[in-house]
Write a protein that holds these residues in place. Structure first.
Motif, PDB file in Angstrom:
ATOM      1  N   ASP A 170       0.841  -1.387   0.232  1.00  0.00           N
ATOM      2  CA  ASP A 170      -0.018  -0.078   0.086  1.00  0.00           C
ATOM      3  C   ASP A 170       0.956   1.481   0.068  1.00  0.00           C
ATOM      4  O   ASP A 170       1.820   1.094   0.655  1.00  0.00           O
ATOM      5  CB  ASP A 170      -0.933  -0.068   1.218  1.00  0.00           C
ATOM      6  N   THR A 194      -7.134   1.508  -5.699  1.00  0.00           N
ATOM      7  CA  THR A 194      -8.288   1.510  -4.367  1.00  0.00           C
ATOM      8  C   THR A 194      -7.605   2.724  -3.611  1.00  0.00           C
ATOM      9  O   THR A 194      -6.642   2.683  -3.182  1.00  0.00           O
ATOM     10  CB  THR A 194      -8.505   0.223  -3.926  1.00  0.00           C
ATOM     11  N   VAL A 196      -7.912   3.654   0.366  1.00  0.00           N
ATOM     12  CA  VAL A 196      -8.276   3.002   1.580  1.00  0.00           C
ATOM     13  C   VAL A 196      -8.023   3.649   2.852  1.00  0.00           C
ATOM     14  O   VAL A 196      -6.784   4.407   2.763  1.00  0.00           O
ATOM     15  CB  VAL A 196      -7.181   1.617   1.719  1.00  0.00           C
ATOM     16  N   THR A 204     -10.643  -1.386   7.914  1.00  0.00           N
ATOM     17  CA  THR A 204     -10.636  -0.671   7.048  1.00  0.00           C
ATOM     18  C   THR A 204     -11.827  -0.424   5.992  1.00  0.00           C
ATOM     19  O   THR A 204     -12.821  -1.002   6.051  1.00  0.00           O
ATOM     20  CB  THR A 204      -9.780  -1.958   5.834  1.00  0.00           C
ATOM     21  N   ALA A 206     -12.680   0.952   2.117  1.00  0.00           N
ATOM     22  CA  ALA A 206     -11.743   1.195   1.018  1.00  0.00           C
ATOM     23  C   ALA A 206     -13.034   1.476  -0.278  1.00  0.00           C
ATOM     24  O   ALA A 206     -13.946   0.605  -0.278  1.00  0.00           O
ATOM     25  CB  ALA A 206     -11.109  -0.070   0.721  1.00  0.00           C
TER      26      ALA A 206
END
Length: 320
Positions: A170, A194, A196, A204, A206
């Protein structure tokens, strides 16, 4: 956000411009900007050197004598990468790479007790690590790059040393307005991206958002963990995006001079952002202006201005 400028000498001058400073309980002990000097080696290649220094909102200056100017690799060898350093958005806390052993350390800007973070955080070296400090200095966010790209990012609670691991790969962008979440981009195999919100509690939120959100020059996650402020366009406009509903609000015009680039933003209220814009550079003094933005009306109010003379190796401001 770190700005690296290769220069000859380690000189930085920061001056207030008569504008009111952001409110703090003790402005004398809160940071505005930090920098590290620049030296040339025998091949005239510049590198960070000397002590990290911090300009306070009161106008004073302190030296962080135990902060490393440069990082080390996984074998403890000195590298050309700048030593890790960050300032909380409220300016009252700093995190830095300790010179003696290259562990990450957190303390008040004004001095006092130092809290060392777990050794495991820098087992791959510090040269591949990027750090952020939460707005109130209670958490540290770490991202590992290059050879450490398979290492999960981490949110660390300073007081306890508790580590929450984040998905490896990420692309982290910093803390939310209250430091309970981190904002990140995740690149998918189908060429989508995505957005997030990663919670310090392991939660999470997203979405694959519209391209205007992904292509924005600057994003900032609110304290609610789902509202993202987006600055986009050649003449920046503000849009709010809801991660939980995939709703993108209409653009709000900002009363900024043509060509102004918002390079950093932080939520500092339910309907308020504090943003930074800059001008100069390329051998000229860099001027940083700190502004508040009303998210409903787009009204902009100046709250601070300072100048960073270009003869330093790297600098950063509170909240970056």
């Amino acid at each position: 956000m770190r700005r690296t400028l290769l220069g000859a000498a380690a000189v930085v001058a920061v001056a207030a411009a008569g504008l009111p400073a952001i409110a703090h309980a003790d402005s004398a002990g809160t940071a505005r900007v930090a920098w590290v000097g620049s030296c040339d080696d025998k091949d005239e290649i510049s590198h960070a050197c000397g002590a990290w220094r911090v300009r306070l909102r009161s106008g004073g200056q302190i030296k962080v004598a135990d902060a490393a100017a440069t990082s080390v690799d996984a074998h403890g060898r000195k590298t050309e990468e700048t030593g890790k350093f960050a300032i909380s958005a409220d300016g009252e806390w700093i995190v830095y790479e300790r010179k003696s052993d290259h562990r990450l350390a957190v303390r008040r800007t004004s001095g006092g007790r130092v809290t060392l973070l777990p050794k495991s955080l820098t087992r791959l070296g510090t040269d591949i690590v990027r750090v952020w400090l939460s707005p109130s200095g209670d958490r540290v966010l770490l991202e590992y790059s290059e050879t450490g790209e398979k290492e999960p990012g981490k949110i660390v609670t300073v007081a306890t040393g508790k580590i929450v691991k984040l998905p490896a790969g990420d692309d982290l962008e910093g803390f939310s307005g209250d430091g309970d979440e981190a904002l990140a981009l995740r690149y998918n195999t189908d060429n989508t991206t995505t957005l997030v919100a990663l919670g310090a509690d392991g939660s999470t939120v997203a979405q694959v958002p519209p391209q205007v959100v992904i292509n924005a020059s600057t994003r900032a996650l609110a304290a609610d963990g789902r509202t993202v402020a987006v600055f986009a366009g050649a003449q920046p406009k503000l849009r709010l995006y809801d991660l939980s509903t995939d709703r993108l609000a209409a653009a709000v015009d900002l009363r900024l001079k043509k060509g102004t680039v918002v390079y950093h933003a932080q939520w500092t209220g339910e309907d308020q952002l504090t943003v930074k814009v800059q001008s100069g550079g390329d051998g000229k003094p860099t001027v940083v202006r700190v502004l508040t933005v009303d998210t409903g009306t787009g009204a902009v109010k100046p709250v601070d201005t300072f100048t960073v003379i270009a003869r330093n190796y790297a600098w950063l401001t509170a909240g970056e």
